[in-house]
Design a protein around this motif. Structure first.
Motif, mmCIF file in Angstrom:
data_model
loop_
_atom_site.group_PDB
_atom_site.id
_atom_site.type_symbol
_atom_site.label_atom_id
_atom_site.label_comp_id
_atom_site.label_asym_id
_atom_site.label_seq_id
_atom_site.Cartn_x
_atom_site.Cartn_y
_atom_site.Cartn_z
ATOM 1 N N THR A 1 2.758 13.804 2.035
ATOM 2 C CA THR A 1 3.183 12.922 2.425
ATOM 3 C C THR A 1 2.641 11.992 3.145
ATOM 4 O O THR A 1 1.746 10.763 3.272
ATOM 5 C CB THR A 1 5.511 12.708 2.494
ATOM 6 N N VAL B 1 9.340 13.217 6.696
ATOM 7 C CA VAL B 1 7.970 13.052 5.984
ATOM 8 C C VAL B 1 7.083 14.566 5.631
ATOM 9 O O VAL B 1 6.745 15.013 7.322
ATOM 10 C CB VAL B 1 7.035 11.912 6.638
ATOM 11 N N LYS C 1 -0.475 10.949 1.991
ATOM 12 C CA LYS C 1 -1.006 10.099 0.858
ATOM 13 C C LYS C 1 -0.457 8.117 2.267
ATOM 14 O O LYS C 1 -1.764 7.989 1.845
ATOM 15 C CB LYS C 1 0.159 9.983 0.227
ATOM 16 N N LEU D 1 4.467 6.690 -3.449
ATOM 17 C CA LEU D 1 5.479 8.248 -2.836
ATOM 18 C C LEU D 1 6.514 7.312 -4.482
ATOM 19 O O LEU D 1 8.063 8.024 -4.278
ATOM 20 C CB LEU D 1 6.301 7.696 -2.443
#
Length: 417
Positions: free
Chosen positions: A196, A192, A199, A223
């Motif tokens: 990411t 991660v 998000k 994702l």
């Protein structure tokens, strides 16, 4: 050969050398021990980036990827050394040879870390005893500290090895995930990154436990397939084998460099593009490889970064071909804003011997007696162009110059020799 998963479950180690480059320098020169030490690519210029640093330097705030001037500001007494890749490569080889004494099932992932499947190595004692003995052997014989994660799969072993540094050994079992893994911030999960994590936070995923419990459909919406994969990892599910042959897989070869100063000078930019193309060609020749796509990366003065690529009709490996396509991309996508960093990467890469093997069929054209072969040739020619049948010449020239990229994988099987 990848072994099937045993019925009783696997035992996987992740070995992570602590501050590897700095630790090697300290082992080589004990006077450096206990002092703030950093390894940087170019200590004299702004583009010098900290590659790694000792724990004494980290205590002062020095971090990997920090510029040299930033690090010196935080720690004026910082000792900065250029990397010595010969020294690090030798230490890495010796370390992996120690791992190989326990099991052949080793997957190096970089110069200073790798996985071991010790499921069948129980004759060395319990996994914890084996890990302790290995850690002490590396420390005693190489004077290098490492941390070891022990778990039933690669993801959990990787997470475990990060939990205690330096010289830590951590066992992470699936039944302990709710107490040990799930409370951690989502940023600390392997796999991660910053984007990411941002998000995930937008859909109220703040911890690894939040991710483990999140609806898979919602994760896919944000994702894609990676959302489901990360959820599985958060729940301790990772079926990937420890693959000793993974070291031979590479899909891209590239080179990037920060300019000494932000510039719009086309001559300076052209000079750097030429150097980058030369670096890529050299690495391609060392791997005896060719690629089918060219990608450029441009980082502007405000750190905004773009990548643009072009798929080609036939495989390329020469500096001239690489530079031609990269320059085309640059002219098309550079907005004339000051440039801080440039990169060139060849993608869809394969070894020429593999390409040759795939195309050997067509060397029998003269002996062929069936029309199907000629039809296949015509079809492939129409799709890929005639160059696809060109037989690659073996390039036996050995390039002894070390790569300036510290995490190249082309030496990670040294320990087998």
């Amino acid at each position: 050969m990848i072994k099937p998963k045993p019925k009783k479950g696997r035992v996987i180690f992740h070995i992570d050398m602590n501050c590897f480059y700095a630790s090697v320098e300290m082992a080589y020169n004990p006077d450096l021990k206990g002092k703030p030490l950093a390894i940087a690519g170019n200590p004299e210029e702004r583009k010098g980036i900290i590659v790694t640093s000792s724990y004494e330097a980290r205590a002062k705030g020095v971090k990997t990827t920090m510029t040299v001037w930033q690090a010196r500001k935080l720690c004026p007494e910082l000792i900065i050394m250029r990397p010595n890749f010969d020294r690090y490569r030798k230490a890495s080889k010796e370390m992996f040879q120690m791992l190989a004494e326990i099991t052949p099932d080793i997957q190096p992932v970089s110069i200073d870390e790798g996985y071991m499947d010790v499921t069948e190595a129980q004759h060395f004692g319990s996994p914890l005893e084996t890990a302790k003995d290995l850690q002490q052997k590396i420390l005693k014989e190489l004077d290098l500290p490492c941390s070891i994660g022990i778990a039933p799969n690669k993801f959990l072993a990787k997470m475990a090895s990060d939990m205690k540094k330096p010289l830590g050994i951590t066992v992470l079992r699936k039944r302990e995930l709710s107490q040990i893994l799930w409370p951690l911030p989502i940023e600390e999960m392997y796999g991660v990154g910053e984007k990411t994590a941002a998000k995930l936070k937008k859909i109220e995923v703040e911890t690894i436990g939040d991710l483990a419990a999140k609806d898979v459909y919602q994760l896919r919406q944000v994702l894609g397939i990676n959302g489901e994969r990360l959820k599985n990892r958060a729940n301790g599910v990772d079926t990937r084998p420890v693959d000793p042959d993974a070291v031979y897989e590479f899909k891209s070869i590239g080179s990037s460099q920060t300019l000494p100063y932000d510039t719009i000078d086309e001559a300076e930019i052209s000079k750097l593009m030429d150097q980058l193309a030369d670096n890529v060609e050299r690495r391609m020749k060392r791997k005896n490889a060719a690629g089918l796509s060219v990608q450029i990366m441009i980082r502007f003065h405000d750190r905004k970064t773009i990548t643009r690529s072009k798929k080609l009709q036939s495989y390329i490996d020469s500096k001239e071909e690489i530079l031609h396509t990269a320059t085309e991309l640059l002219k098309k996508h550079w907005n004339q804003e000051p440039v801080r960093l440039l990169g060139i990467t060849i993608q869809d890469v394969d070894e020429k011997q593999n390409l040759g093997r795939q195309l050997d069929l067509f060397t029998y054209e003269k002996e062929a007696s069936k029309e199907k072969l000629y039809t296949a040739i015509d079809t492939l020619s129409a799709k890929y162009g005639e160059n696809v049948f060109k037989k690659w010449k073996e390039n036996n020239r050995k390039d002894e110059e070390l790569s300036r990229t510290s995490f190249q994988k082309d030496f990670l099987d040294d320990y087998k020799h």
